[in-house]
Design a protein around this motif. Structure first.
Motif, mmCIF file in Angstrom:
data_model
loop_
_atom_site.group_PDB
_atom_site.id
_atom_site.type_symbol
_atom_site.label_atom_id
_atom_site.label_comp_id
_atom_site.label_asym_id
_atom_site.label_seq_id
_atom_site.Cartn_x
_atom_site.Cartn_y
_atom_site.Cartn_z
ATOM 1 N N PHE A 17 10.660 6.542 -15.296
ATOM 2 C CA PHE A 17 9.477 6.271 -16.106
ATOM 3 C C PHE A 17 9.780 6.554 -17.579
ATOM 4 N N LEU A 18 8.860 6.244 -18.426
ATOM 5 C CA LEU A 18 8.986 6.225 -19.879
ATOM 6 C C LEU A 18 9.844 5.029 -20.292
ATOM 7 N N HIS A 19 9.962 4.792 -21.581
ATOM 8 C CA HIS A 19 10.630 3.585 -22.062
ATOM 9 C C HIS A 19 12.104 3.548 -21.697
ATOM 10 N N ASP A 20 12.706 4.724 -21.503
ATOM 11 C CA ASP A 20 14.147 4.775 -21.220
ATOM 12 C C ASP A 20 14.446 5.215 -19.794
ATOM 13 N N GLY A 21 13.414 5.319 -18.955
ATOM 14 C CA GLY A 21 13.641 5.724 -17.572
ATOM 15 C C GLY A 21 14.086 7.163 -17.409
ATOM 16 N N SER A 22 13.823 7.999 -18.396
ATOM 17 C CA SER A 22 14.375 9.354 -18.383
ATOM 18 C C SER A 22 13.642 10.310 -17.457
ATOM 19 N N VAL A 23 12.428 9.968 -17.017
ATOM 20 C CA VAL A 23 11.705 10.801 -16.058
ATOM 21 C C VAL A 23 11.769 10.099 -14.711
ATOM 22 N N ASP A 24 12.296 10.777 -13.711
ATOM 23 C CA ASP A 24 12.641 10.085 -12.475
ATOM 24 C C ASP A 24 11.483 9.890 -11.505
ATOM 25 N N SER A 25 10.459 10.742 -11.540
ATOM 26 C CA SER A 25 9.403 10.643 -10.536
ATOM 27 C C SER A 25 8.036 10.832 -11.172
ATOM 28 N N LEU A 26 7.015 10.338 -10.471
ATOM 29 C CA LEU A 26 5.654 10.538 -10.949
ATOM 30 C C LEU A 26 5.293 12.019 -10.983
ATOM 31 N N ALA A 27 5.769 12.779 -9.999
ATOM 32 C CA ALA A 27 5.451 14.212 -9.963
ATOM 33 C C ALA A 27 5.990 14.914 -11.200
#
Length: 216
Positions: A17-27
């Motif tokens: 998630f985020l513009h660069d995919g740096s957060v891996d999960s919704l949690a």
């Protein structure tokens, strides 16, 4: 799409998630300080709420009913987007059921559908055009679904991918969106991934050849 976990060495689903995919999960996303959640139960409840939204399947709303207020038009993506099926022969009953559903959704313009596989010894791309027909990455060619399905075999796998409606031409036929289909470009020695290929001179020469005018 959920399924990405940066604590694992390999992932077979999802993306960050985020513009660069740096957060891996919704949690982990909703655990950021901006959300001010206090417990793991709060995190679980918020994730469950986010995954329950039905997006454009909701009714349009009403300016006379306070229970169903109107809102802006949804820009959500259909839940099936990203699903894939790879065939190596006749589909199983479970696969046939999945295919029937995605074709039904594509026929009413809720999703796009593309296919990639080896046909005639060449890697080819296709975009679903409705009524059981696919356009191919050679602009003059069309295929019925039965033809593509019967060509699938071990070593000649056919992979179907559900894509957002309106993106199927770019993803399946014309990746650089220059108006020349991918396999037509490869046939002429051009680069289907480069919008500057063909050059204007090459494009004019190709048009003259197609029209039978010949070089000038």
């Amino acid at each position: 799409k959920v399924g990405f976990d940066a604590t694992q060495g390999a992932n077979l689903a999802g993306f960050g998630f985020l513009h660069d995919g740096s957060v891996d999960s919704l949690a982990r996303f909703v655990s950021e300080p901006a959300f001010e959640l206090r417990t793991v139960n709060d995190v679980a409840d918020l994730v469950a709420l986010m995954l329950s939204f039905s997006g454009s399947d909701l009714p349009d709303g009403s300016d006379r009913d306070l229970i169903r207020p109107p809102g802006t038009a949804s820009q959500d993506t259909h839940a099936a987007v990203g699903r894939q099926l790879t065939l190596t022969g006749e589909p199983t009953p479970e696969e046939a059921s999945f295919l029937a559903e995605i074709f039904r959704q594509a026929d009413v313009f809720r999703i796009g559908l593309v296919a990639r596989g080896t046909v005639g010894g060449e890697s080819r791309g296709f975009a679903y055009d409705g009524a059981g027909r696919f356009r191919s990455d050679r602009e003059t060619e069309r295929y019925r679904w039965a033809e593509l399905r019967s060509a699938a075999a071990p070593g000649r796998e056919l992979t179907l991918t559900v894509v957002p409606w309106g993106t199927q031409q770019r993803i399946g036929l014309d990746r650089d969106r220059d108006g020349f289909w991918d396999r037509d470009e490869l046939d002429r020695g051009w680069d289907p991934a480069d919008p500057e290929s063909p050059s204007p001179e090459q494009a004019r020469e190709s048009a003259r050849t197609v029209l039978g005018v010949g070089p000038r």
